[in-house]
Scaffold this motif. Structure first.
Motif, mmCIF file in Angstrom:
data_model
loop_
_atom_site.group_PDB
_atom_site.id
_atom_site.type_symbol
_atom_site.label_atom_id
_atom_site.label_comp_id
_atom_site.label_asym_id
_atom_site.label_seq_id
_atom_site.Cartn_x
_atom_site.Cartn_y
_atom_site.Cartn_z
ATOM 1 N N GLN A 1 0.625 -1.683 -0.160
ATOM 2 C CA GLN A 1 0.344 -0.191 0.033
ATOM 3 C C GLN A 1 0.547 1.739 0.156
ATOM 4 O O GLN A 1 0.302 2.366 -0.527
ATOM 5 N N THR A 2 2.095 1.228 0.097
ATOM 6 C CA THR A 2 2.693 2.625 0.573
ATOM 7 C C THR A 2 3.529 2.527 -0.557
ATOM 8 O O THR A 2 3.835 4.175 -0.970
ATOM 9 N N LEU A 3 3.263 1.987 -0.911
ATOM 10 C CA LEU A 3 4.111 2.181 -2.604
ATOM 11 C C LEU A 3 3.429 3.366 -3.799
ATOM 12 O O LEU A 3 3.784 3.944 -4.623
ATOM 13 N N PHE A 4 2.103 3.065 -3.237
ATOM 14 C CA PHE A 4 1.438 4.239 -4.138
ATOM 15 C C PHE A 4 0.670 5.618 -3.085
ATOM 16 O O PHE A 4 0.842 5.442 -1.783
ATOM 17 N N GLY A 5 0.533 6.108 -4.004
ATOM 18 C CA GLY A 5 -0.042 8.165 -2.981
ATOM 19 C C GLY A 5 -1.012 7.239 -2.219
ATOM 20 O O GLY A 5 -1.582 6.404 -1.972
ATOM 21 N N PRO A 6 -1.174 8.721 -1.426
ATOM 22 C CA PRO A 6 -2.558 8.204 -0.727
ATOM 23 C C PRO A 6 -4.389 8.625 -1.093
ATOM 24 O O PRO A 6 -5.292 8.069 -0.436
ATOM 25 N N GLU A 7 -3.836 9.008 -2.788
ATOM 26 C CA GLU A 7 -5.245 8.925 -3.527
ATOM 27 C C GLU A 7 -5.775 8.230 -3.869
ATOM 28 O O GLU A 7 -6.288 8.301 -5.234
ATOM 29 N N THR A 8 -5.162 6.887 -4.226
ATOM 30 C CA THR A 8 -5.146 5.859 -4.375
ATOM 31 C C THR A 8 -5.535 4.896 -3.593
ATOM 32 O O THR A 8 -5.322 4.745 -2.122
ATOM 33 N N LYS A 9 -7.024 4.602 -4.096
ATOM 34 C CA LYS A 9 -7.611 3.436 -3.008
ATOM 35 C C LYS A 9 -7.374 1.733 -2.943
ATOM 36 O O LYS A 9 -6.320 1.905 -3.966
ATOM 37 N N THR A 10 -6.866 1.248 -1.730
ATOM 38 C CA THR A 10 -6.408 0.039 -1.638
ATOM 39 C C THR A 10 -6.814 -0.577 -1.048
ATOM 40 O O THR A 10 -7.559 -0.411 -0.255
ATOM 41 N N LEU A 11 -7.490 -2.154 -2.407
ATOM 42 C CA LEU A 11 -7.614 -3.092 -1.488
ATOM 43 C C LEU A 11 -6.935 -4.666 -1.364
ATOM 44 O O LEU A 11 -6.270 -4.149 -2.256
ATOM 45 N N ALA A 12 -6.728 -5.158 -0.090
ATOM 46 C CA ALA A 12 -6.734 -6.673 -0.284
ATOM 47 C C ALA A 12 -7.858 -7.448 -0.405
ATOM 48 O O ALA A 12 -8.524 -7.959 0.990
ATOM 49 N N PHE A 13 -7.341 -8.882 -1.538
ATOM 50 C CA PHE A 13 -8.151 -10.018 -1.376
ATOM 51 C C PHE A 13 -7.563 -10.733 -1.065
ATOM 52 O O PHE A 13 -5.855 -11.304 -0.914
ATOM 53 N N ARG A 14 -7.508 -10.955 0.778
ATOM 54 C CA ARG A 14 -7.203 -12.444 0.851
ATOM 55 C C ARG A 14 -7.897 -13.297 0.415
ATOM 56 O O ARG A 14 -9.040 -13.816 1.489
ATOM 57 N N MET A 15 -7.279 -14.664 0.044
ATOM 58 C CA MET A 15 -7.715 -15.824 0.198
ATOM 59 C C MET A 15 -7.930 -17.225 0.954
ATOM 60 O O MET A 15 -6.236 -16.958 1.667
#
Length: 433
Positions: free
Chosen positions: A385-399
């Motif tokens: 998540q830290t690779l992208f700016g604060p304006e980028t929405k990040t979702l983690a899909f955990r199987m």
């Protein structure tokens, strides 16, 4: 002070010079001879290869046993080993008769259909026709299908006669199954000698992963960001922000002439950058992140379902794994490429290293989705998540195969735990809500 005498090199006599020259000449000659012998050996092997390729493993074993029997017979004088060696050599000579003959086949291998979903039925057909003017004797055909080999006995064919063979293709798992090439096999029943002729090229069958329909709500994550104004100031956009003094190099089209005339100084427009929708899916294929093969396949199905819906809604999407950037121009191209996603081991030290390297040359995303297994720790998701700016929405899909579907948020990171593929539409509706 003690003066050290300089060592004067001893002059080389003509005899010594001749000896050195002779040694060099001999060394060069030796290397030349070895190089020529190596070339001759390679050419001899290439010339003998058509003959040696005809001999099968059983044939080589028979030949070795025959030579050993002759040696034992010669050393010990036992006539029994002479009979054994003679019998083995006779078997090889008789087998030579079975590999001769010329065939005039026209072979075609067709799959119906060329693309299926894992678990669906796929059939293939091999058509063999006699394209010559003489009748052909029966022959055995072999067709590679995936990791197996299908064998067919083709009867004798008169000129212009066709023979068809049907076969089923196993499609239990997502994969790219290669059918072919089809080869005709001539040889004896013992398998001493075997001559094959290739008649077709390989044909690919794409077994797509199982996907689920997400409707249009899934792409709402990206669509809601279309045209959204950000805090970044730029010289070219549509959302006006303010005026500033002209700096050499600014485009004249951005000069606000009315204000410049009033103030007596050139003034140019500044704009607030608007976000253009771009979704990036980071799918890790690292085996250490998944608890089982079934969990790995669940991750591939989730990635394909997400990307498929985004493509249908006309939004730009990039899908990356450790070893490939998937083609996302069309839905079919995406599904075909998803068949090639394979587990990898230790290609990158961390998930963050993989994501940084894989997305370095991609467009700046407005939404990032990270797909991984249940063995990946939460801090690894947050590191990406830290690779992208604060304006980028990040979702983690955990199987997590068989688990209760749930949705959590940690420091701005939305974590979606997926137990089965059918839970994905409802979870995405909750995210959009």
């Amino acid at each position: 002070m003690t003066r050290v005498a300089e060592k004067v090199p001893r002059p080389v006599s003509p005899a010594e010079h001749a000896v050195v020259s002779l040694r060099r000449a001999l060394g060069d000659s030796r290397r030349t001879v070895f190089r020529l012998l190596g070339q001759l050996a390679r050419r001899a092997w290439q010339a003998a290869k058509p003959v040696t390729d005809v001999v099968g493993p059983v044939g080589w074993l028979t030949l070795a046993a025959s030579v050993a029997a002759f040696l034992i017979s010669g050393l010990s004088g036992w006539a029994e080993f002479t009979y054994l060696a003679t019998t083995l050599l006779a078997a090889l000579l008789v087998a030579v008769v079975f590999i001769f003959g010329r065939a005039t086949y026209a072979v075609d291998v067709a799959l119906n259909p060329h693309r299926v979903v894992a678990g669906e039925r796929a059939l293939g057909q091999m058509t063999v026709a006699n394209s010559g003017e003489k009748s052909l004797l029966p022959v055995r055909m072999e067709l590679s299908v995936g990791t197996g080999v299908a064998e067919f006995v083709i009867p004798g064919l008169a000129p212009a006669v066709r023979h068809e063979e049907l076969f089923a293709v196993p499609t239990h798992h997502r994969a790219v199954i290669v059918a072919g090439p089809a080869v005709s096999v001539r040889g004896d029943q013992l398998g001493l000698l075997r001559r094959t002729v290739r008649w077709t090229d390989p044909v690919e069958l794409f077994v797509h992963p199982v996907t689920t329909r997400l409707q249009s709500s899934a792409a709402g994550l990206v669509r809601d960001l279309e045209g959204e104004i950000t805090r970044k100031i730029t010289n070219n956009d549509i959302s006006f922000h303010a005026l500033r003094a002209y700096v050499p190099g600014d485009a004249l089209r951005n000069v606000h002439w009315r204000t410049s005339a009033r103030t007596g100084q050139l003034m140019v427009r500044q704009f607030e950058e608007t976000r253009r929708s771009q979704l990036t899916i980071v799918h890790t294929s690292e085996t250490a992140h998944y608890a089982s093969d079934e969990e790995f396949e669940l991750g591939v199905s989730a990635t394909a379902s997400l990307a498929l819906q985004v493509i249908r809604d006309g939004t730009r999407v990039s899908v990356v794994t450790e070893d490939r950037l998937l083609t996302t121009k069309t839905a079919v191209a995406l599904l075909d490429d998803s068949c090639r996603i394979a587990p990898v081991t230790d290609l990158y030290p961390t998930l963050r290293d993989f994501a940084r390297d894989a997305t370095r040359r991609l467009p700046v995303p407005s939404v990032v989705m990270i797909v991984a297994g249940s063995l990946l720790e939460l801090r690894e998701f947050r590191a990406v998540q830290t690779l992208f700016g604060p304006e980028t929405k990040t979702l983690a899909f955990r199987m997590e195969l068989g688990s209760t579907p749930r949705l959590t948020s940690v420091s701005g990171l939305t974590v979606i735990t997926l137990g089965q593929l059918t839970d994905l539409p409802a979870l995405l509706r909750r995210v959009n809500g």
